[in-house]
Design an enzyme around this catalytic site. Structure first.
Site, short mmCIF file in Angstrom:
data_model
loop_
_atom_site.label_atom_id
_atom_site.label_comp_id
_atom_site.label_asym_id
_atom_site.label_seq_id
_atom_site.Cartn_x
_atom_site.Cartn_y
_atom_site.Cartn_z
N ALA A 67 -13.28 -3.74 3.29
CA ALA A 67 -14.74 -3.85 3.43
C ALA A 67 -15.30 -2.92 4.51
O ALA A 67 -16.46 -2.52 4.47
CB ALA A 67 -15.11 -5.30 3.75
N HIS A 72 -9.15 -6.88 -5.92
CA HIS A 72 -9.89 -8.14 -5.86
C HIS A 72 -11.03 -8.16 -6.87
O HIS A 72 -12.01 -8.88 -6.70
CB HIS A 72 -10.41 -8.37 -4.42
CG HIS A 72 -9.28 -8.59 -3.45
ND1 HIS A 72 -9.44 -8.54 -2.08
CD2 HIS A 72 -7.96 -8.83 -3.65
CE1 HIS A 72 -8.26 -8.76 -1.50
NE2 HIS A 72 -7.35 -8.91 -2.43
N CYS A 74 -17.94 -14.53 -19.70
CA CYS A 74 -18.08 -15.95 -20.05
C CYS A 74 -16.71 -16.58 -20.23
O CYS A 74 -15.86 -16.05 -20.96
CB CYS A 74 -18.87 -16.09 -21.36
SG CYS A 74 -18.92 -17.80 -21.95
#
Ligand code: APR
Length: 267
Positions: free
Chosen positions: A29, A127, A135
């Site tokens: 990140a 990830h 769905c």
């Protein structure tokens, strides 16, 4: 760190890059914070504002209420802000243009490496990604760009437009298996690379954080570009503490000098 220490480390990393041909860049990140996307463990990061215990696959499947909480986290946390790649992403894309990059292994779900110009088939997203949702009932897949404008979180957790089934973003929740093929490729390429560069990760979440270990075990050089110290620092060949968006362009400038290339695209 004294300035010459910084310059010396930048030159050392650039020399490693210039002498390598199968580089793996491993990102977390921290490579995207300068694009406005918060990281998880810095002060004020996501886990300062949300409870990771809520962010498990079990909680997601438990009830519409917990699902709604997780959709809100993904949307309101800034994790899927309409962000642009920063100069660190552009520098990593330039490694590919220089023919030096084997692949990017990323823990990020923001698609910014692909947006910066890395070929999608050279980016392994351990990830998952926020680019799509699926769905769990009819397995229909939706582009998040199409879904976001239609989401009415005040009416509850998003449902599949086709069958009213549970809609799940393609991100990997805690407790969920990592995508098998991406993980297999990441392990194999970390074991086969000649240099692995960690950019913007605390290296505390496994199995992703094993990648620099595999590279080290296979005899590759390992470099870390990170704002703060990581547990792997003592085992790395080069450690540069600083902002990736500032450090990586300087590294690529030094690489171009090393390769005798004048000018070149500014990363
Ligand atoms: N430049 C370089 N490093 C930075 C920058 C920056 N601009 N901003 C932050 N960092 C560093 C932080 O100091 C920290 O060490 O990046 C690291 C980010 O660490 P985390 O927030 O733990 O993020 P990450 O390592 O990607 O977390 C791994 O944990 O919660 C899970 O699934 C989530 O993929 C994530 C995983």
């Amino acid at each position: 760190m004294t300035d010459d220490g910084l310059n010396g480390r930048i030159e050392k990393l650039a020399a490693l890059i210039a002498g390598s041909s199968r580089i793996v860049v491993f990102t977390g990140a921290g490579v995207s914070t300068e694009s406005g996307i918060p990281d998880f463990r810095s002060p004020g990061g996501i886990w300062d504002r949300f409870d990771p215990e809520e962010f498990t696959i079990f909680r997601f499947l438990e009830s519409p209420g917990t699902r709604l909480k997780q959709w809100r986290l993904l949307i309101e946390s800034g994790l899927i802000a309409n962000a642009e790649p920063n100069r660190a992403h552009l520098a990593v894309a330039e490694l590919e243009r220089l023919g030096k990059l084997d692949c990017v292994i990323t823990q990020n779900i923001d698609n910014l490496h692909q947006k910066a110009g890395n070929a999608p088939d050279r980016v392994y997203e351990l990830h998952g990604t926020m680019n799509h949702a699926r769905c769990l009932g009819c397995r229909q897949r939706y582009a998040m760009d199409d879904l976001l404008p239609r989401l009415r979180l005040d009416e509850g957790a998003p449902l599949c437009p086709a069958c009213d089934g549970i809609l799940k973003p393609d991100v990997i929740f805690f407790g969920e298996q990592l995508p098998a093929e991406a993980l297999r490729q990441a392990v194999e390429r970390s074991r086969r690379c000649d240099l692995l560069i960690v950019v913007g990760s605390s290296l505390v979440v496994y199995p992703a954080a094993y990648m620099p270990v595999y590279a080290r075990e296979a005899g590759a050089a390992v470099a870390i570009v990170n704002l703060t110290a990581t547990d792997f620092d003592p085992q790395a060949d080069v450690v540069i503490h600083g902002k990736a968006g500032e450090i990586m362009p300087l590294v690529l400038e030094a690489v171009r000098r090393n390769l005798g290339m004048t000018g070149g695209t500014a990363a």
